[in-house]
Write a protein that holds these residues in place. Sequence first.
Motif, PDB file in Angstrom:
ATOM      1  N   PRO A   1       0.786  -1.234   0.000  1.00 50.48           N
ATOM      2  CA  PRO A   1       0.000   0.000   0.000  1.00 50.48           C
ATOM      3  C   PRO A   1       0.821   1.287   0.000  1.00 50.48           C
ATOM      4  O   PRO A   1       0.403   2.274  -0.610  1.00 50.48           O
ATOM      5  CB  PRO A   1      -0.872  -0.106   1.251  1.00 50.48           C
ATOM      6  CG  PRO A   1      -0.218  -1.128   2.103  1.00 50.48           C
ATOM      7  CD  PRO A   1       0.488  -2.066   1.180  1.00 50.48           C
ATOM      8  N   LEU A   2       1.972   1.290   0.643  1.00 45.55           N
ATOM      9  CA  LEU A   2       2.774   2.513   0.647  1.00 45.55           C
ATOM     10  C   LEU A   2       3.387   2.783  -0.726  1.00 45.55           C
ATOM     11  O   LEU A   2       3.583   3.935  -1.111  1.00 45.55           O
ATOM     12  CB  LEU A   2       3.846   2.467   1.733  1.00 45.55           C
ATOM     13  CG  LEU A   2       3.319   2.343   3.169  1.00 45.55           C
ATOM     14  CD1 LEU A   2       4.461   2.399   4.165  1.00 45.55           C
ATOM     15  CD2 LEU A   2       2.242   3.363   3.478  1.00 45.55           C
ATOM     16  N   SER A   3       3.653   1.726  -1.488  1.00 45.57           N
ATOM     17  CA  SER A   3       4.127   1.888  -2.859  1.00 45.57           C
ATOM     18  C   SER A   3       3.034   2.527  -3.705  1.00 45.57           C
ATOM     19  O   SER A   3       3.285   3.467  -4.473  1.00 45.57           O
ATOM     20  CB  SER A   3       4.541   0.532  -3.438  1.00 45.57           C
ATOM     21  OG  SER A   3       4.914   0.657  -4.774  1.00 45.57           O
ATOM     22  N   PHE A   4       1.807   2.014  -3.585  1.00 42.55           N
ATOM     23  CA  PHE A   4       0.655   2.601  -4.279  1.00 42.55           C
ATOM     24  C   PHE A   4       0.518   4.074  -3.900  1.00 42.55           C
ATOM     25  O   PHE A   4       0.360   4.942  -4.771  1.00 42.55           O
ATOM     26  CB  PHE A   4      -0.618   1.824  -3.905  1.00 42.55           C
ATOM     27  CG  PHE A   4      -1.900   2.438  -4.393  1.00 42.55           C
ATOM     28  CD1 PHE A   4      -2.333   2.262  -5.697  1.00 42.55           C
ATOM     29  CD2 PHE A   4      -2.698   3.176  -3.523  1.00 42.55           C
ATOM     30  CE1 PHE A   4      -3.533   2.817  -6.140  1.00 42.55           C
ATOM     31  CE2 PHE A   4      -3.901   3.727  -3.956  1.00 42.55           C
ATOM     32  CZ  PHE A   4      -4.311   3.545  -5.269  1.00 42.55           C
ATOM     33  N   ALA A   5       0.590   4.389  -2.609  1.00 41.42           N
ATOM     34  CA  ALA A   5       0.425   5.767  -2.142  1.00 41.42           C
ATOM     35  C   ALA A   5       1.492   6.682  -2.741  1.00 41.42           C
ATOM     36  O   ALA A   5       1.186   7.803  -3.174  1.00 41.42           O
ATOM     37  CB  ALA A   5       0.469   5.815  -0.615  1.00 41.42           C
ATOM     38  N   ARG A   6       2.732   6.229  -2.786  1.00 44.10           N
ATOM     39  CA  ARG A   6       3.801   7.049  -3.366  1.00 44.10           C
ATOM     40  C   ARG A   6       3.553   7.307  -4.855  1.00 44.10           C
ATOM     41  O   ARG A   6       3.772   8.414  -5.357  1.00 44.10           O
ATOM     42  CB  ARG A   6       5.160   6.396  -3.142  1.00 44.10           C
ATOM     43  CG  ARG A   6       5.662   6.534  -1.710  1.00 44.10           C
ATOM     44  CD  ARG A   6       7.098   6.049  -1.551  1.00 44.10           C
ATOM     45  NE  ARG A   6       7.224   4.608  -1.619  1.00 44.10           N
ATOM     46  CZ  ARG A   6       7.065   3.782  -0.592  1.00 44.10           C
ATOM     47  NH1 ARG A   6       6.784   4.256   0.602  1.00 44.10           N
ATOM     48  NH2 ARG A   6       7.202   2.483  -0.746  1.00 44.10           N
ATOM     49  N   LYS A   7       3.099   6.298  -5.572  1.00 40.35           N
ATOM     50  CA  LYS A   7       2.814   6.456  -7.009  1.00 40.35           C
ATOM     51  C   LYS A   7       1.666   7.436  -7.237  1.00 40.35           C
ATOM     52  O   LYS A   7       1.718   8.281  -8.136  1.00 40.35           O
ATOM     53  CB  LYS A   7       2.486   5.101  -7.632  1.00 40.35           C
ATOM     54  CG  LYS A   7       3.672   4.158  -7.679  1.00 40.35           C
ATOM     55  CD  LYS A   7       3.235   2.780  -8.129  1.00 40.35           C
ATOM     56  CE  LYS A   7       4.381   1.783  -8.103  1.00 40.35           C
ATOM     57  NZ  LYS A   7       3.918   0.441  -8.513  1.00 40.35           N
ATOM     58  N   VAL A   8       0.624   7.334  -6.434  1.00 39.35           N
ATOM     59  CA  VAL A   8      -0.511   8.248  -6.561  1.00 39.35           C
ATOM     60  C   VAL A   8      -0.087   9.663  -6.179  1.00 39.35           C
ATOM     61  O   VAL A   8      -0.459  10.632  -6.852  1.00 39.35           O
ATOM     62  CB  VAL A   8      -1.709   7.773  -5.712  1.00 39.35           C
ATOM     63  CG1 VAL A   8      -2.815   8.824  -5.684  1.00 39.35           C
ATOM     64  CG2 VAL A   8      -2.248   6.448  -6.245  1.00 39.35           C
ATOM     65  N   ALA A   9       0.696   9.800  -5.118  1.00 36.12           N
ATOM     66  CA  ALA A   9       1.175  11.126  -4.705  1.00 36.12           C
ATOM     67  C   ALA A   9       1.994  11.773  -5.818  1.00 36.12           C
ATOM     68  O   ALA A   9       1.890  12.979  -6.046  1.00 36.12           O
ATOM     69  CB  ALA A   9       1.990  11.012  -3.429  1.00 36.12           C
ATOM     70  N   GLU A  10       2.782  10.988  -6.544  1.00 37.86           N
ATOM     71  CA  GLU A  10       3.539  11.515  -7.680  1.00 37.86           C
ATOM     72  C   GLU A  10       2.585  12.024  -8.766  1.00 37.86           C
ATOM     73  O   GLU A  10       2.751  13.119  -9.295  1.00 37.86           O
ATOM     74  CB  GLU A  10       4.446  10.438  -8.268  1.00 37.86           C
ATOM     75  CG  GLU A  10       5.234  10.927  -9.474  1.00 37.86           C
ATOM     76  CD  GLU A  10       6.016   9.829 -10.173  1.00 37.86           C
ATOM     77  OE1 GLU A  10       6.107   9.891 -11.415  1.00 37.86           O
ATOM     78  OE2 GLU A  10       6.512   8.913  -9.501  1.00 37.86           O
TER      79      GLU A  10
END
Length: 132
Positions: free
Chosen positions: A117-126
């Motif tokens: 989930p933190l990988s997903f969050a970082r990608k969305v934040a980008e």
Amino acid sequence: MKDISALCQRFALILGGNGKVEHGVCMVNRDRSYINVNILGRPSHSGLALHSMWSFESMDTQGRTLNLGETALLQDEVYPFTWHLQRNGIMLSALHNHWLMDHPHLVYAHYASVEEPLSFARKVAEAYKVLK
């Protein structure tokens, strides 16, 4: 299994929203109420119209979860935002309107992945950085 409450707070921090856990699902909301939109000729700053929402749930033994997102976009934001998501392996699952009489016209992107989930969050934040 990781402590979902602590993980949810980290997820929310990355996405710049407020997180909470209900029924084993981490939900994060962030509004875009700075956008001036009219619905049926009336100004709206409603979270129903101007929002981003994300969640994760169903963690497997490798720490991967079902990650879901929805973001209200202005029409000129659709391509750059969805391009960033897809470039990073996040699937665009729907793109549609919610309101018939809105100005400027809003488009809602729904997207998903199965990953940490933190990988997903970082990608969305980008991807979120391209929004106005």
